[in-house]
Design a protein around this motif. Structure first.
Motif, mmCIF file in Angstrom:
data_model
loop_
_atom_site.group_PDB
_atom_site.id
_atom_site.type_symbol
_atom_site.label_atom_id
_atom_site.label_comp_id
_atom_site.label_asym_id
_atom_site.label_seq_id
_atom_site.Cartn_x
_atom_site.Cartn_y
_atom_site.Cartn_z
ATOM 1 N N ARG A 1 52.239 -104.232 -18.922
ATOM 2 C CA ARG A 1 52.902 -102.792 -19.275
ATOM 3 C C ARG A 1 53.185 -102.027 -17.839
ATOM 4 N NH1 ARG A 1 48.255 -100.865 -23.171
ATOM 5 N NH2 ARG A 1 47.297 -102.648 -22.233
ATOM 6 N N ALA B 1 36.585 -102.620 -16.545
ATOM 7 C CA ALA B 1 38.124 -102.962 -16.580
ATOM 8 C C ALA B 1 38.598 -102.543 -15.117
ATOM 9 C CB ALA B 1 38.874 -102.164 -17.587
ATOM 10 N N VAL B 2 39.780 -103.221 -14.746
ATOM 11 C CA VAL B 2 40.263 -102.892 -13.398
ATOM 12 C C VAL B 2 41.105 -101.631 -13.438
ATOM 13 C CG1 VAL B 2 42.560 -104.142 -13.591
ATOM 14 C CG2 VAL B 2 41.570 -104.003 -11.373
ATOM 15 N N ASP B 3 41.488 -101.031 -14.547
ATOM 16 C CA ASP B 3 42.264 -100.091 -14.463
ATOM 17 C C ASP B 3 41.985 -98.532 -14.716
ATOM 18 O OD1 ASP B 3 41.978 -100.190 -17.295
ATOM 19 O OD2 ASP B 3 43.657 -101.374 -17.588
ATOM 20 N N GLY C 1 43.739 -109.795 -16.044
ATOM 21 C CA GLY C 1 44.821 -109.449 -16.563
ATOM 22 C C GLY C 1 46.407 -109.610 -16.126
ATOM 23 N N GLU D 1 44.053 -114.169 -27.243
ATOM 24 C CA GLU D 1 42.962 -113.494 -26.332
ATOM 25 C C GLU D 1 41.653 -113.317 -27.216
ATOM 26 O OE1 GLU D 1 44.792 -109.775 -24.895
ATOM 27 O OE2 GLU D 1 45.955 -110.862 -23.437
ATOM 28 N N GLY E 1 48.768 -107.066 -16.579
ATOM 29 C CA GLY E 1 49.237 -105.832 -16.473
ATOM 30 C C GLY E 1 50.710 -105.818 -16.730
ATOM 31 N N PRO F 1 46.443 -115.651 -19.371
ATOM 32 C CA PRO F 1 45.046 -115.508 -19.205
ATOM 33 C C PRO F 1 44.538 -115.355 -20.630
ATOM 34 C CG PRO F 1 46.103 -114.075 -17.695
ATOM 35 C CD PRO F 1 46.974 -114.357 -18.493
ATOM 36 N N ASN F 2 43.456 -116.010 -21.166
ATOM 37 C CA ASN F 2 42.827 -116.175 -22.637
ATOM 38 C C ASN F 2 41.989 -114.761 -22.967
ATOM 39 O OD1 ASN F 2 40.764 -116.530 -21.029
ATOM 40 N ND2 ASN F 2 39.922 -118.435 -22.473
ATOM 41 N N GLN G 1 39.246 -117.079 -14.801
ATOM 42 C CA GLN G 1 39.052 -117.075 -16.064
ATOM 43 C C GLN G 1 39.991 -118.409 -16.569
ATOM 44 O OE1 GLN G 1 41.337 -113.168 -17.421
ATOM 45 N NE2 GLN G 1 41.349 -114.770 -18.891
ATOM 46 N N LEU H 1 36.706 -106.958 -14.563
ATOM 47 C CA LEU H 1 37.634 -107.839 -14.990
ATOM 48 C C LEU H 1 38.942 -107.484 -14.479
ATOM 49 C CD1 LEU H 1 36.173 -107.103 -18.700
ATOM 50 C CD2 LEU H 1 35.700 -108.987 -17.269
ATOM 51 N N LYS I 1 47.409 -98.040 -17.567
ATOM 52 C CA LYS I 1 48.176 -99.061 -18.468
ATOM 53 C C LYS I 1 49.819 -99.080 -18.063
ATOM 54 C CE LYS I 1 44.469 -100.136 -20.732
ATOM 55 N NZ LYS I 1 43.606 -101.144 -20.363
HETATM 56 P P1 UTP Z 1 44.349 -104.980 -20.757
HETATM 57 O O1 UTP Z 1 44.023 -105.263 -22.401
HETATM 58 O O2 UTP Z 1 44.894 -103.521 -20.199
HETATM 59 O O3 UTP Z 1 45.517 -106.040 -20.477
HETATM 60 O O4 UTP Z 1 43.121 -105.381 -20.002
HETATM 61 P P2 UTP Z 1 46.303 -106.396 -19.083
HETATM 62 O O5 UTP Z 1 46.899 -107.621 -19.291
HETATM 63 O O6 UTP Z 1 45.693 -105.855 -17.884
HETATM 64 O O7 UTP Z 1 47.546 -105.518 -19.103
HETATM 65 P P3 UTP Z 1 48.891 -105.470 -20.215
HETATM 66 O O8 UTP Z 1 48.145 -105.356 -21.632
HETATM 67 O O9 UTP Z 1 49.523 -106.725 -20.040
HETATM 68 O O10 UTP Z 1 50.001 -104.380 -19.876
HETATM 69 C C1 UTP Z 1 42.046 -104.597 -19.944
HETATM 70 C C2 UTP Z 1 40.936 -105.193 -18.800
HETATM 71 O O11 UTP Z 1 40.870 -106.759 -18.999
HETATM 72 C C3 UTP Z 1 41.250 -107.434 -18.169
HETATM 73 C C4 UTP Z 1 42.377 -106.617 -17.443
HETATM 74 O O12 UTP Z 1 42.626 -107.110 -16.072
HETATM 75 C C5 UTP Z 1 41.741 -105.316 -17.318
HETATM 76 O O13 UTP Z 1 40.912 -105.042 -16.622
HETATM 77 N N1 UTP Z 1 41.594 -108.662 -18.547
HETATM 78 C C6 UTP Z 1 42.650 -108.769 -19.560
HETATM 79 C C7 UTP Z 1 41.137 -109.977 -18.067
HETATM 80 O O14 UTP Z 1 40.393 -109.542 -17.119
HETATM 81 N N2 UTP Z 1 41.747 -111.113 -18.456
HETATM 82 C C8 UTP Z 1 42.532 -111.106 -19.550
HETATM 83 O O15 UTP Z 1 42.967 -112.104 -20.005
HETATM 84 C C9 UTP Z 1 43.147 -109.997 -20.327
#
Ligand code: UTP
Length: 402
Positions: A97, A227-229, A93, A352, A95, A196-197, A172, A90, A380
Motif C-alpha cells: 500500500r 509491527a514495523v509501521d 511484509g 497469509e 508494504g 511472504p506467508n 520468514q 515483524l 500503511k
Molecule cells: P501488513 O498487514 O500491514 O502488511 O503488515 P504489509 O505487507 O506490511 O503491507 P501491505 O498490506 O502490503 O500494504 C503488518 C505487519 O506485519 C509484517 C509487516 O512487515 C508489518 O510489520 N508482516 C506482514 C510480516 O512480517 N510478514 C508478512 O508476511 C506480512
C-alpha cells in the motif's frame, strides 16, 4: 500430479511453451520445492462461517493503569532487568500500500531532518532499555524480498545506537501467489511468484532459524511482538509487561478504544470462551453497537499489533496448523508472452497466516488499553487514513520534532 502437468495452470503451461529446455528444467526444479497446498485454501475465503460464539472481554483500562502504574512498572522492569524479556520486530511484509521499493522501515518519516522508521522504533525501545539499564534482545523478522536491504540498512546506520550483539535477524517463509482462478503466477521464466506467508509464522520461523537455543540460553520468558509501521508504539513497555504478569496471563495485547462503532479495526473479545480477535468485517451490526451498562461499547477495544506472549506457551503451539487468510493483493508477474506485468490494481491472492490468530491459541489474553494519540500511528499508506501524513501529525502532537 506435478503442478506443471495440471492443465488448469495457465501461466505455468503458457510460459513453459515458450521457455528453452534448460529454462524448463530449472523452472520444474523450483516449482517442486514449493508447497502448493495453499492454493486449495481459496475456498476458505469466507472465514466467518467457521467462527464460534463471540462475547465481550473486559480490558485493563487507562484509569486502572494510571492507579496501578507504579506497581506494574516495577514488575515489568524487574523482568527486563533479569533478562526475561525479548522483542520481535515483524518486518517481513511487502508494504504494497505504501508502494516503497525498499523495506518499509527505511522510510524517512522526518520533515526537516532524516528520521527513519526503523530508527524511531529502536529509539522507542531505547527509552526502556536506558531506564532499565540493560539491553533487550531484539529479533527482526525479514523475508527473502527485503532481508539484504534490511540488514544493510541497520549496518549502515550503526544499528541506530543499539548494541549490535543484541540484534538478530531471521527470515520468514514464502508462499505462492495466484490469480482469482487459483492459477499460479510466475515471477520470471524460471521462478514462481512468491510472497511472504504472513506475520503469523514468526515464531516457527524463529525456531527454523535456530533461535530457540538463543531464547533458552538467555532465559527469555516473554516476547513482545510488534509491527514495523506503528512509529509511536512503546516496545518492551514495562507497565504492559508488568500488568500481564500481575494478572497471571500468558499473553497480553495492547488495544485502543474504538473511535467509532464501525471503525475498521480488529476487536479483542472471546470466542467460545477463549481470547480471540474478530475482524471489523466479521462484526454484526448488533455486536458493533452493543453497549455495556456504563454506555461504553461492549466490543470497544481494537488491537494494534503489539502483543506479549509467554515463550513457553509459544513453544507448545508452534507446530499447530494456523488459519490461512486469502488476501487480495497486487501481484507482479510475467504474462503468457513472458512480459513482466506490474498491476495497478489487485489481481489475485496471497496466502497469509496472521499473528492475531495466535491469540486464540492462548488460554487467556489481557487487553491492555493505551492512549491512541500517544501510541498508535500506523503507516500503511502515503496519504489519508493510517498514513505517513497522519503519523507525522500524531508524532508532532507527542512533541517529536520532525
Ligand atoms: P501488513 O498487514 O500491514 O502488511 O503488515 P504489509 O505487507 O506490511 O503491507 P501491505 O498490506 O502490503 O500494504 C503488518 C505487519 O506485519 C509484517 C509487516 O512487515 C508489518 O510489520 N508482516 C506482514 C510480516 O512480517 N510478514 C508478512 O508476511 C506480512
Amino acid at each position: 500430479m506435478k503442478i506443471w502437468e495440471d492443465k488448469t495452470q495457465y501461466y505455468i503451461r503458457a510460459v513453459m511453451g515458450r521457455n528453452s529446455e534448460r529454462e524448463n528444467e530449472e523452472l520444474k526444479k523450483n516449482l517442486d520445492k514449493i508447497d502448493w497446498s495453499v492454493l486449495g485454501r481459496i475456498t476458505e475465503k469466507d472465514a466467518m462461517s467457521r467462527r464460534g460464539s463471540f462475547a465481550p472481554l473486559a480490558a485493563v483500562e487507562l484509569d486502572e493503569i494510571r492507579a496501578r502504574g507504579a506497581e506494574f512498572k516495577e514488575i515489568g522492569l524487574k523482568a527486563i532487568r533479569e533478562g526475561r524479556v525479548g522483542a520481535v520486530l515483524l518486518a517481513g511484509g511487502q508494504g504494497t500500500r505504501l508502494g516503497l521499493e525498499k523495506p518499509k522501515g527505511t522510510l524517512n518519516i522526518g520533515i526537516d531532518r532524516e528520521l527513519y522508521l526503523f530508527e524511531q522504533l529502536v529509539r522507542n525501545l531505547m527509552d526502556v532499555t536506558d531506564e532499565a539499564g540493560v539491553p533487550v534482545p531484539l529479533y527482526v523478522m525479514t523475508s527473502n524480498i527485503n532481508h539484504g536491504d534490511t540488514t544493510t540498512f541497520f549496518e549502515e546506520h550503526a544499528y541506530f545506537g543499539y548494541p549490535k550483539e543484541y540484534i538478530k535477524f531471521f527470515v520468514q517463509e514464502m508462499a505462492p501467489a495466484c490469480d482469482y482462478e487459483g492459477r499460479a503466477y510466475l515471477a520470471s521464466p524460471t521462478q514462481a511468484a512468491m510472497s511472504p506467508n504472513g506475520n503469523g509464522g514468526w515464531f516457527g520461523s524463529m525456531v527454523k532459524a535456530g533461535l530457540l537455543d538463543d531464547l533458552r540460553e538467555k532465559g527469555i520468558e516473554w516476547l513482545n511482538v510488534f509491527a514495523v509501521d506503528n512509529c509511536l508504539q512503546r516496545i518492551a513497555d514495562p507497565v504492559f509487561i508488568g500488568a500481564t504478569i500481575a494478572y497471571g496471563c500468558e499473553s497480553g495485547a495492547k488495544v485502543v478504544r474504538k473511535a467509532a462503532p464501525d471503525e475498521k479495526i480488529g476487536v479483542l473479545c472471546t470466542e467460545d470462551g477463549k481470547p480471540s480477535i474478530v475482524e471489523y468485517y466479521e462484526m454484526t451490526e448488533e455486536m458493533e453497537t452493543a453497549r455495556k451498562e456504563d454506555g461504553a461499547l461492549a466490543y470497544g477495544f481494537g488491537v494494534i499489533l503489539n502483543y506479549l506472549f509467554s515463550e513457553k506457551k509459544l513453544e507448545q503451539i508452534v507446530g499447530r496448523n494456523m488459519q490461512i487468510h486469502v488476501v487480495e493483493k497486487k501481484i507482479p508477474y510475467i504474462d503468457a508472452d513472458r512480459k513482466p506485468v506490474k498491476p495497478e490494481q489487485p489481481n489475485g491472492y496471497k496466502f497469509e497466516a496472521l499473528v492475531l490468530d495466535m491469540v486464540h491459541m492462548m488460554d487467556d489474553c489481557l487487553p491492555y488499553e493505551v492512549d491512541r494519540a500517544k501510541e498508535f500511528a500506523p503507516i500503511k499508506n502515503l496519504h489519508g487514513t493510517d498514513s505517513l501524513d497522519s503519523a507525522r501529525e500524531l508524532m508532532k502532537g507527542c512533541g517529536i520534532e520532525l
